[in-house]
Design an enzyme around this catalytic site. Structure first.
Site, PDB file in Angstrom:
ATOM      1  N   LEU A 523      13.699  25.233  62.794  1.00 19.34           N
ATOM      2  CA  LEU A 523      13.779  23.913  63.286  1.00 19.34           C
ATOM      3  C   LEU A 523      14.661  23.037  62.733  1.00 19.34           C
ATOM      4  CD1 LEU A 523       9.780  23.676  63.736  1.00 19.34           C
ATOM      5  CD2 LEU A 523      11.355  24.151  65.712  1.00 19.34           C
ATOM      6  N   GLY A 524      14.734  23.008  61.349  1.00 16.80           N
ATOM      7  CA  GLY A 524      15.717  22.340  60.664  1.00 16.80           C
ATOM      8  C   GLY A 524      16.009  22.434  59.206  1.00 16.80           C
ATOM      9  N   GLY A 526      16.151  20.669  55.181  1.00 16.92           N
ATOM     10  CA  GLY A 526      15.989  19.596  54.571  1.00 16.92           C
ATOM     11  C   GLY A 526      16.393  19.764  53.010  1.00 16.92           C
ATOM     12  N   SER A 528      14.527  19.757  50.705  1.00 18.88           N
ATOM     13  CA  SER A 528      13.499  20.574  49.633  1.00 18.88           C
ATOM     14  C   SER A 528      13.264  21.946  50.538  1.00 18.88           C
ATOM     15  CB  SER A 528      12.149  19.966  49.967  1.00 18.88           C
ATOM     16  OG  SER A 528      11.769  19.628  51.305  1.00 18.88           O
ATOM     17  N   GLY A 529      13.833  22.341  51.609  1.00 19.91           N
ATOM     18  CA  GLY A 529      13.729  23.592  52.138  1.00 19.91           C
ATOM     19  C   GLY A 529      13.910  23.830  53.676  1.00 19.91           C
ATOM     20  N   VAL A 531      12.723  24.618  57.632  1.00 15.64           N
ATOM     21  CA  VAL A 531      11.127  24.520  58.317  1.00 15.64           C
ATOM     22  C   VAL A 531      11.603  25.263  59.544  1.00 15.64           C
ATOM     23  CG1 VAL A 531       9.807  22.973  59.690  1.00 15.64           C
ATOM     24  CG2 VAL A 531      11.250  22.208  57.627  1.00 15.64           C
ATOM     25  N   LYS A 545       7.360  25.138  56.270  1.00 21.52           N
ATOM     26  CA  LYS A 545       8.664  24.754  55.360  1.00 21.52           C
ATOM     27  C   LYS A 545       8.599  25.675  54.065  1.00 21.52           C
ATOM     28  CE  LYS A 545       9.729  20.514  54.280  1.00 21.52           C
ATOM     29  NZ  LYS A 545       9.803  19.114  53.737  1.00 21.52           N
ATOM     30  N   ASP A 639      14.105   8.708  51.506  1.00 24.99           N
ATOM     31  CA  ASP A 639      15.113   9.289  52.421  1.00 24.99           C
ATOM     32  C   ASP A 639      14.630   9.171  54.026  1.00 24.99           C
ATOM     33  OD1 ASP A 639      17.365  10.812  53.145  1.00 24.99           O
ATOM     34  OD2 ASP A 639      16.530  12.757  52.977  1.00 24.99           O
TER      35      ASP A 639
END
Length: 800
Positions: A523-524, A526, A528-529, A531, A545, A639
């Protein structure tokens, strides 16, 4: 004939008079009790005072088999939530007890034997009636309607809207669930005129809120207030003369609320859902429950697993298997008769006991700190902090123990060398609220007093009974399964099942790997990791995630789970659970259908109308206000940008990817935050200036987002791509232009600045307000930026 007519007429008049009198007597106001009247406990279901708007009920409230309290409760709450009790420490009998308004003006509660359990101080006054008002206040009035006594002056554990809270008032918690007796936690104005939460137990008294590690002014309070008065209003805002100011996350009119100090020591603001009769927490004072003093008793340690639970340190055991408030008792006797060779110290990392320091020193070596405790007969432990200063605290008593990955030190318990301890030290906590294993332990202990043969027979008996019970349960479940397969699951049962199954929980990696089909649909990405989309066994669609290597650290991960897992707000993406295995750290969130704001706002294939844009601005502000003011003061998103604002099926905003990087890097240098973030266009100037990071960085980012909602284009095209920075000045240009125009009252300029794709279909008033807010938010001087709760209020005022 004439005499018969007179008799008939007299009879008719008599019947009419009797009928009128009966009608008057039977139609007494349900919220009023006249003088010489009473309510009887035997008729507790019908002898009630009910406010005219049906919000509150006053009467006898039963607990257990035969204990009754004169109470006021919310009529429409599912569990009849009590907000005031006249006799919390002295319940009356279920027979013969009554509350009476006497001729002398006293309001008296009498027990079965006529003994007075409670009464008002209104003897020899002109009291004529008791009345329950629509705000939940029980009052005694004279013939002119003047209030001579009111329950609002004598709160128990709850404060209602418009109920003034003064220096003479206290909120005192209940002793426990289903126990109205006064507990050990108090909310009151302290001697320095500041509102505080305090544990007042049989052994100690200790303040634990606001933050006890900083002074009054650092807590944004003032002790220079002579009025000492506070009030909660109808919209959910609490204001105090010591500058304590907080707002419900569902701020607004039309909601029933209460501020209650719960039996666990936390002060919470609740809102009532009229449809379900259930309560929602919309603000709470203590974000980390292990900060509450006294909950684990003497020698006890509060640990997060990830919920707060109590544990005994090595060499100690529970003093009372059914009550954690009694704490832990040592297996050994005191040390004064022991030589130093007979004593050892056991280290427990990240654990401290607050208070009861017998000595304190800076720049102390570990050995000197240890020797100081060895030489002190009363010393039970010492705390040593590696904060660059070598802080040493020796402890005469062990109270208010807690374990936190944030604590930069360890406690070293002083134990006889004969006490066996394992390495490493593991604190196995049990739930301090309701220990499910307590009843089992108590039974086993009682059996141990009998002969060995009897104990064995009891074990066989219980094993046999358990086996029979298990078979019966299996048959019942099988029958229900067959029935439901045949007829389908009723809607109510299905909804209940989904509610139970959707609680925050731990997942296995195998479960999540299967749910995501081996992490197939991304899905995307970020900071931090990555998803991935997944579908759980209960058919819930989720976003999973996979945390990167920087977020695999045990303490960092558990800090994130224990905090973010509790966050629940309609404008924040909900976390459903987590996976914690040696080589896997994953977080499970709700899936949000309509992708992120940037894909809807800046795309040629998608379009957001004005109403959706305003709702995004308002909802995002509410979510950030919850994080800054109602949730955890130190959770700063850091963020905020369109990519991290997701839109649900109705295009309502949900902030995602919040808190993790800030929590995990909160003790690091600011430059590390800049390295983690990709998009600099939304970052406040203080990042580059190396200033302390506060919630105002989120306010700045929000300002950029809200201006982009108005313009419909990127104003923040300062991004990092392939390691190179590219900068445009759209935001700077727009701010300069608008600042020159804003003093004008003419709204004609709005037309040229709002997204042309809207074709003029937007609210001029809302657009102007959004621009004004955005300009204030992106001020370089952070002190000039508004707070998120004030932004919510400003947007609500122009909501259509």
């Amino acid at each position: 004939m004439r005499s018969q007519s007179l008799i008939s007429l007299s009879s008719t008049i008599f019947l009419i008079v009797v009928s009128i009198c009966f009608s008057l007597s039977s139609s007494r106001n349900p919220n009023i009790l006249q003088i010489h009247s009473s309510l009887a406990v035997e008729n507790h279901d019908s002898d009630l005072l009910i406010s005219l708007d049906n919000s509150f009920t006053c009467g006898f409230y039963g607990l257990g088999e035969n204990a009754y309290y004169l109470s006021i409760w919310f009529t429409n709450s599912k569990d009849r939530t009590v907000v005031w009790t006249a006799n919390p420490d002295k319940p009356v009998n279920g027979k013969g007890s009554r509350i009476s308004l006497l001729r002398n003006g006293a309001f008296v509660l009498t027990d079965i034997d006529g003994a007075i359990a409670w009464e008002t101080n209104t003897t020899n006054t002109n009291v004529r009636r008791a009345e329950l008002l629509d705000n939940g206040n029980l009052v005694l009035k004279d013939s002119s309607g003047k209030i001579l006594w009111q329950s609002f002056d004598f709160p128990t554990d709850t404060l209602l809207p418009h109920q003034q809270f003064t220096k003479s008032n206290k909120l005192i918690s209940r002793l426990g669930r289903g126990n109205y007796a006064a507990g050990n936690f108090i909310f009151h104005y302290d001697n320095d005129n500041v509102l505080r939460l305090m544990y007042d137990g049989p052994d100690i008294s200790s303040v634990y809120w606001p933050n006890i590690d900083v002074d009054v002014f650092q807590n944004l309070r003032t002790n220079y207030n002579s009025t000492r008065i506070a009030v909660l209003d109808d919209m959910g805002r609490f204001l105090s003369s010591d500058r304590l100011d907080f707002t419900a996350s569902d701020f607004g009119f039309g909601i029933k609320r209460r501020l209650t100090i719960d039996y666990d020591g936390n002060l919470r603001l609740y809102s009532l859902n009229n449809a379900t009769g259930l309560w929602t927490i919309t603000w709470e004072a203590v974000r980390q429950m292990c900060s509450v003093h006294g909950i684990c008793g003497r020698n006890g340690i509060c640990v997060y697993q990830p919920e707060p639970k109590c544990s005994c340190p090595p060499g100690y055991e529970m003093a009372d298997q059914s009550n954690w408030n009694r704490g832990c008792k040592p297996w050994f006797s005191r040390f004064c008769s022991m030589s130093q060779m007979q004593v050892k110290f056991v280290k427990i990392q990240h654990v401290d006991f607050y208070g009861f320091d017998s000595s304190f020193s800076f720049q102390s070596s570990f050995e000197s700190c240890k020797n100081k405790c060895l030489e002190d007969c009363e010393c039970q432990a010492f705390s040593y902090r590696l904060t660059g200063e070598g802080r040493c605290y020796t402890k005469a008593e062990l109270f208010n123990g807690y374990k936190s990955p944030n604590f930069p030190g360890s406690i070293f318990l002083k134990l006889p060398s004969t006490v066996e301890t394992s390495e490493p030290i593991i604190l196995n906590g049990t739930n301090y609220k309701c220990n499910s294993s307590e009843s089992t332990k108590t039974l086993e202990t009682s059996f141990a007093y009998g002969s060995r043969g009897k104990k064995v027979r009891w074990v066989y008996l219980y094993s046999f009974a358990s086996a029979i019970g298990a078979i019966e349960m299996l048959l019942i479940v099988l029958g229900w399964w067959l029935l439901l397969r045949k007829h389908g699951l009723p809607d109510m049962v299905e909804e209940g099942y989904r509610l139970i199954s959707s609680q925050f929980r731990k997942f296995t990696y195998i479960e999540l790997n299967k749910a995501t089909k081996n992490f197939k649909e991304e899905l995307g990405k970020g900071a931090s990791g990555n998803v991935y989309k997944g579908v759980l066994e209960d058919e819930r669609v989720v976003a999973v995630k996979k945390l990167g290597d920087a977020y695999q650290i045990e303490e960092v991960f558990w800090a994130e789970v224990s905090i973010i897992g509790k966050i629940n707000h309609m404008n924040l993406v909900r976390m459903w659970g987590f996976c914690s295995e040696p080589s896997h750290r994953l977080l499970v969130y709700e899936y949000v259908q309509n992708l992120s704001l940037d894909r809807n706002l800046f795309s040629e294939n998608r379009f957001l109308g004005w109403q959706e844009r305003f709702e995004v601005a308002l909802g995002t502000a509410k979510g950030l206000a919850y994080l800054h003011h109602e949730c955890l003061e130190w959770v700063i998103h850091c963020d905020v940008k369109p990519e991290n604002i997701l839109l649900d099926g109705e295009f309502k905003p949900k902030i995602s990817d919040f808190g993790l990087a800030k929590l995990s890097q909160r003790d690091s240098k600011n430059s590390e935050f800049s390295r983690i973030r990709g998009t600099k266009g939304y970052m406040a100037p203080e990042w580059a200036l190396n200033l302390p990071i506060t919630a105002k960085v989120d306010v700045y980012s929000y300002g950029v987002v809200i201006l982009e909602l108005v313009k419909g284009i990127r104003l923040s095209n300062w991004v990092v791509e392939d390691g190179e920075e590219h900068e445009t000045t759209e935001l700077t240009k727009f701010v300069k232009v608008v600042k020159r125009i804003l003093p004008s009252e003419d709204l004609g300029w709005i037309e040229s600045e709002v997204d042309t794709r809207l074709n003029g279909e937007f609210s001029r008033r809302q657009a102007q307000k959004m621009v004004e807010i955005g300009i204030l938010c992106v001020e370089e001087d952070r002190s000039k930026r508004p707070t998120m709760d004030s932004i919510v209020q400003a947007l609500l005022e122009c909501e259509e």
